[in-house]
Structures are given as structure tokens and as C-alpha cells.
Write a protein that holds these residues in place. Structure first.
Motif, PDB file in Angstrom:
ATOM      1  N   SER A  26      28.178  18.304  25.807  1.00 44.15           N
ATOM      2  CA  SER A  26      27.106  19.287  25.649  1.00 44.15           C
ATOM      3  C   SER A  26      27.516  20.639  26.220  1.00 44.15           C
ATOM      4  N   SER A  30      27.881  24.103  24.192  1.00 43.07           N
ATOM      5  CA  SER A  30      27.047  25.268  24.520  1.00 43.07           C
ATOM      6  C   SER A  30      27.901  26.471  24.923  1.00 43.07           C
ATOM      7  N   SER A  36      29.246  22.953  17.422  1.00 43.60           N
ATOM      8  CA  SER A  36      28.007  22.233  17.758  1.00 43.60           C
ATOM      9  C   SER A  36      27.598  21.228  16.685  1.00 43.60           C
TER      10      SER A  36
END
Length: 190
Positions: A26, A30, A36
Motif C-alpha cells: 500500500s 501510494s 495502483s
């Protein structure tokens, strides 16, 4: 267990596949270090490409450091440090403060003796003509002045070199910065 690399990839699936935690994946997504979205195969390829780039030193960390450049800089500093230690062992280098003290003491001792020369000449050679005394004193005064100028130039050059080295190498300038003792003094009295 069969893994279909063509199915839509999730953070959890990629984390299980590569052996890290879901929050790690994650964070990478980010921060824009991994895409993503994409298939599990595409995400896996992106993750492996990032690992290869990181291992090759093509990626800096979040602080902007490049591992290859940092290692090269460390190796250079170690070479410089070893060269300084070798110079000290061969008695070619000494601390700037010590050199300044020695040059100051030596200059002071020579100048003091030069200043007493006129009195010594008057006592030891009372019948020496004034023209001869003046000629001797003029030569001595010129030599003394050149000694002082040469010493000042040498100290200025050593300090300038030390400052330039500390600017270029980002070395902390302490009182133990080396100066090369093998350099000849310009205009030394012979």
C-alpha cells in the motif's frame, strides 16, 4: 495452489506473492513506486523491476541518497584518510595549528637576533666603517622582511588550501587539518 497472473491484482494478493505485508505494498503504491492497478502479473513485474533498480543503485531512497554514490564517496573519504595517516607516519604532514606556532616561533627568534645585529656589530667591530655597517644591516633587513613575507604567504596558502579542501570535500575543518611539509618555502634565506 495455482496463481492466475492475468486476474486483477490486489494489494493483499501481491503482498502474499512477494512475501511482504499488505501495508508495505500500500505504501509503495501510494508513493507512486508501484502502479495502483493492473493485473497481478503486471504488478509483479513492476515490483521485480523496482527491486532490480534498487539493487543496481539506480533508485535513491526517500531522502534522495543514492547507494552507489554514497559508497563511492565513503571509499574516497577512506582513501583520503589513509593517505593522511600515511603522510603523518612518514612525517610529511602536521596540523596547521602546530605549523603556524612553529613558523611564528622560528620567525620571532630570527627577527629578534636580526634586531640585535647592529649592537653586536658595534661591539665586535668598532672600527667597521658606517657604509659597511649600513650595507650589512640593509641586507639583513631585506632578508628578514622576505622571511616574514614568505612565512605569511606559506601560511596563507596552507589556510586557503585547507578551506578549499573543506569546501570541496565537506570535511569538518578542525585544528588537525594536514599541510604538506615537503613544499619549499619561497624566498628562503640561503
Amino acid at each position: 495452489m495455482v496463481i492466475d497472473l492475468n486476474e486483477q491484482g490486489t494489494q493483499t494478493a501481491l503482498a502474499l506473492l512477494v512475501g511482504v505485508t499488505q501495508p508495505t505494498i500500500s505504501n509503495l503504491m501510494s508513493e507512486g513506486k508501484l502502479p495502483s492497478s493492473g493485473t497481478l502479473g503486471e504488478l509483479l513485474q513492476a515490483y521485480c523491476a523496482r527491486l532490480r533498480d534498487q539493487a543496481a543503485g539506480r533508485l535513491g531512497d526517500s531522502l534522495g541518497l543514492d547507494l552507489v554514490q554514497e559508497r563511492a564517496a565513503l571509499a574516497r573519504e577512506q582513501r583520503i584518510g589513509q593517505a593522511i595517516k600515511n603522510g603523518v607516519a612518514r612525517r610529511e604532514f602536521a596540523p596547521v595549528g602546530l605549523l603556524a606556532d612553529v613558523l611564528g616561533t622560528a620567525s620571532s627568534a630570527v627577527v629578534d637576533r636580526f634586531d640585535h645585529l647592529e649592537g653586536v656589530l658595534a661591539k665586535s667591530c668598532p672600527d667597521l666603517p658606517d657604509d659597511a655597517k649600513t650595507a650589512v644591516l640593509t641586507v639583513i633587513a631585506d632578508a628578514r622582511n622576505e622571511w616574514i613575507k614568505s612565512t605569511a604567504r606559506l601560511v596563507d596558502a596552507a589556510v586557503d588550501e585547507m578551506l578549499a579542501d573543506s569546501d570541496h570535500d565537506s570535511m569538518a575543518a578542525d585544528n588537525a587539518a594536514p599541510v604538506d611539509l615537503t613544499t619549499d618555502v619561497e624566498g628562503s634565506i640561503t
